[in-house]
Design an enzyme around this catalytic site. Structure first.
Site, PDB file in Angstrom:
ATOM      1  N   GLU A   1      84.086  19.292  53.258  1.00 22.98           N
ATOM      2  CA  GLU A   1      82.691  19.319  52.530  1.00 22.98           C
ATOM      3  C   GLU A   1      81.497  19.025  53.747  1.00 22.98           C
ATOM      4  O   GLU A   1      80.200  19.402  53.344  1.00 22.98           O
ATOM      5  CB  GLU A   1      82.493  18.244  51.535  1.00 22.98           C
ATOM      6  CG  GLU A   1      82.463  16.901  51.956  1.00 22.98           C
ATOM      7  CD  GLU A   1      83.997  16.436  51.985  1.00 22.98           C
ATOM      8  OE1 GLU A   1      85.032  17.014  52.297  1.00 22.98           O
ATOM      9  OE2 GLU A   1      84.172  15.121  52.052  1.00 22.98           O
TER      10      GLU A   1
ATOM     11  N   CYS B   1      92.000  15.334  67.368  1.00 20.99           N
ATOM     12  CA  CYS B   1      92.978  14.585  67.060  1.00 20.99           C
ATOM     13  C   CYS B   1      94.033  14.428  68.361  1.00 20.99           C
ATOM     14  O   CYS B   1      94.877  13.535  68.414  1.00 20.99           O
ATOM     15  CB  CYS B   1      94.066  14.930  65.878  1.00 20.99           C
ATOM     16  SG  CYS B   1      94.696  16.536  66.331  1.00 20.99           S
TER      17      CYS B   1
END
Ligand code: NAD
Length: 492
Positions: A179, A284
């Site tokens: 989002e 990551c």
């Protein structure tokens, strides 16, 4: 006042506005300008998308793989044609530099290219005469409706670890971008629509937790691929698996990098700084803790501090900028708070990136590269994913001690070693408990034809994204045993 970009769902081949009561703000992290408002699509809209995908599945799975990849070839062409525009969208909504955004889209395209090999990659195998007159065949079939749930930090690339493979294997898809960064995928779906892909094969539903939960609970969703933070990955894995779905969830990370005294310090520093501070540490596969062994300590500490101070921080769209902002002011505040926690734990600040102000971008979520030393093993900072441009330093005397530290981490996304010694490299490769290993590499990101292989709390499931793992994940094996007695052959 700038006009906000409408954020729409794409269902059954049509763009549809959401009736959502709630919205999430999408801002440019460099300027704090409001770009769009993401609808938190309710369960009824997820249902529409899943029904559209389920409706498209029977005809799509019967479409020959050679024809299915025809759409991917066209998509690849359109992604190339719009490469720069997509990269600019990534930078605008996510903050990373244009160069990083271009590289991200390159990785996305590479996954489309690999998935174009599906006609051969999804072949089965067979054995004639497993007993007299009996043959056995394994065929791979698609699963049905597959869902892809993505994080904010690679809005263009990460959905492509799954999407092209899912579709090429004959599945239909529902994608739920972050989002916080929905605009890139909206553009990409627009390009996919131009390939002539049949309605319902690829659907886009925007939203957040509620939207995801509706996907996880929908009985017609057969498989869920998700990338995000570890607590969310764990929760999604549990809920979707309990509902009997096939699930793969890639989680967060805390990557340790070990530097031996025989490492080439110049290369190591350059590569390590790119890993720790590239994409403002929001990868990551970012180096988060560096463990120096023996005499590597002093030269590396000096060099990495200089690299941290020298790094050019600013708006990612500007030339010469090497590091953009973090995703939001909330994220900036969280990173600053964690630096404070490290100091409370006894770490020492060598380079302080807090309080950064970039002329012309005073409202941006900037934090400069930060270096801490003496991070205590097992403390909060050793365990917490900071997801910002903060590099912690630790020191040990032997490679075995360094491997011990690597393996004491809760996470296992990546571990790297910098050395000139083949023996040390081989030992590390064998013993480090992590899924992606780098030897003299700072971001050990697997190419599209290898699995993106996180371990421990960095991954929930067994088959990873990309390459043959994705083909395995998006197909189910069917074994057919056939008897054709010899006596019958006389009739023909
Ligand atoms: P996040 O976990 O907040 O969100 C990921 C996705 O899950 C989003 O689409 C979000 O809308 C949804 N979501 C959030 N909370 C939810 C909930 N409670 N229930 C259901 N769905 C929920 O992650 P993020 O902040 O967008 O991304 C950063 C994280 O992703 C970092 O931890 C990073 O390490 C990780 N990441 C991992 C990999 C990997 O390959 N292992 C790659 C990129 C990012």
């Amino acid at each position: 006042m700038t006009t906000l970009t409408p954020v729409l769902n794409y269902i059954s081949g049509e763009w549809r506005g959401s009736a959502a009561a709630l919205h999430a703000e999408v801002t440019n992290p460099a300027t704090a300008e409001l770009l769009a408002q993401t609808p938190i699509s309710p369960a009824a809209e997820v249902d529409e998308a899943v029904i559209a995908a389920a409706g498209a599945f029977p005809a799509w799975r019967r479409t020959p793989p050679t024809e299915r990849v025809g759409y991917l070839f066209r998509l690849r062409g359109l992604l190339e044609e719009h490469h720069e525009e997509l990269a600019r969208t990534i930078t605008t909504e996510c903050g990373k530099t244009l160069e990083e955004a271009r590289a991200e889209m390159r990785r996305a395209i590479e996954n489309v290219e690999v998935a174009c090999g599906i006609p051969i990659l999804m072949q089965g195998y067979n054995s004639e005469d497993i007993a007299a007159g009996i043959d056995e065949t394994m065929i791979r079939q698609p699963l049905g409706v597959c869902a892809v749930i993505a994080p904010f930090n690679f809005p263009g690339m990460i959905p492509f670890w799954f999407l092209p493979y899912a579709i090429a294997c004959g599945n239909t898809c529902v994608v739920k971008p972050s989002e916080r960064t929905p605009l890139t995928m909206q553009k990409i779906i627009g390009l996919a629509a131009r390939t002539g892909l049949p309605a319902g094969v690829l659907n886009l539903v925007n939203g957040a937790r509620e939207t995801v939960e509706a996907i996880l609970d929908h009985p017609a969703v057969q498989a869920v691929s998700m990338v995000g933070s570890t607590p969310v990955a764990r929760a999604i894995y549990g809920r979707a698996a309990a509902a009997g779905k096939r699930v793969q969830c890639q989680g967060g990370a805390k990557n340790l990098v070990v530097v031996m005294p025989d490492a080439d310090m110049e290369t190591t520093t350059r590569v390590l700084a790119d890993s720790a501070f590239g994409s403002a540490g929001q990868r990551c596969l970012a180096a988060s803790l560096v463990v120096t062994v023996g005499e590597a300590r002093q030269p590396l500490t000096e060099a990495i501090c200089q690299a941290a101070v020298r790094r050019v921080v600013g708006c990612g769209l500007e030339q010469g900028v090497e590091m953009g902002p973090v995703i939001s002011p909330q994220s900036k505040a969280r990173i600053a708070r964690l630096i404070g926690v490290a100091l409370d734990e006894g770490a020492r600040l060598l380079v302080d990136g807090r309080g950064a102000v970039i002329p012309g971008y005073e409202r941006g979520a900037f934090i400069r590269p930060t270096v801490l030393e003496n991070v205590p093993a097992g403390g909060a900072i050793f365990k917490t994913e900071i997801f910002g441009p903060v590099l912690g330093m630790m020191h040990v005397n032997t490679l075995d001690q360094a491997i011990g530290l690597v393996n004491s981490s809760e996470y296992g996304n990546m571990a790297c070693l910098f050395t000139a010694s083949g023996i040390a490299a081989r030992k590390f490769r064998h013993a480090a408990v992590a899924g992606n290993i780098g030897i003299n590499i700072g971001v050990a990101a697997p190419m599209a034809f290898f699995p993106f292989s996180g371990w421990k709390a960095s991954f929930f499931g067994d088959l990873h994204g990309q390459g043959m793992d994705a083909v395995e994940f998006f197909t189910q094996k069917k074994v057919v045993v056939e008897r054709w007695p010899k006596e019958w052959t006389r009739k023909f």
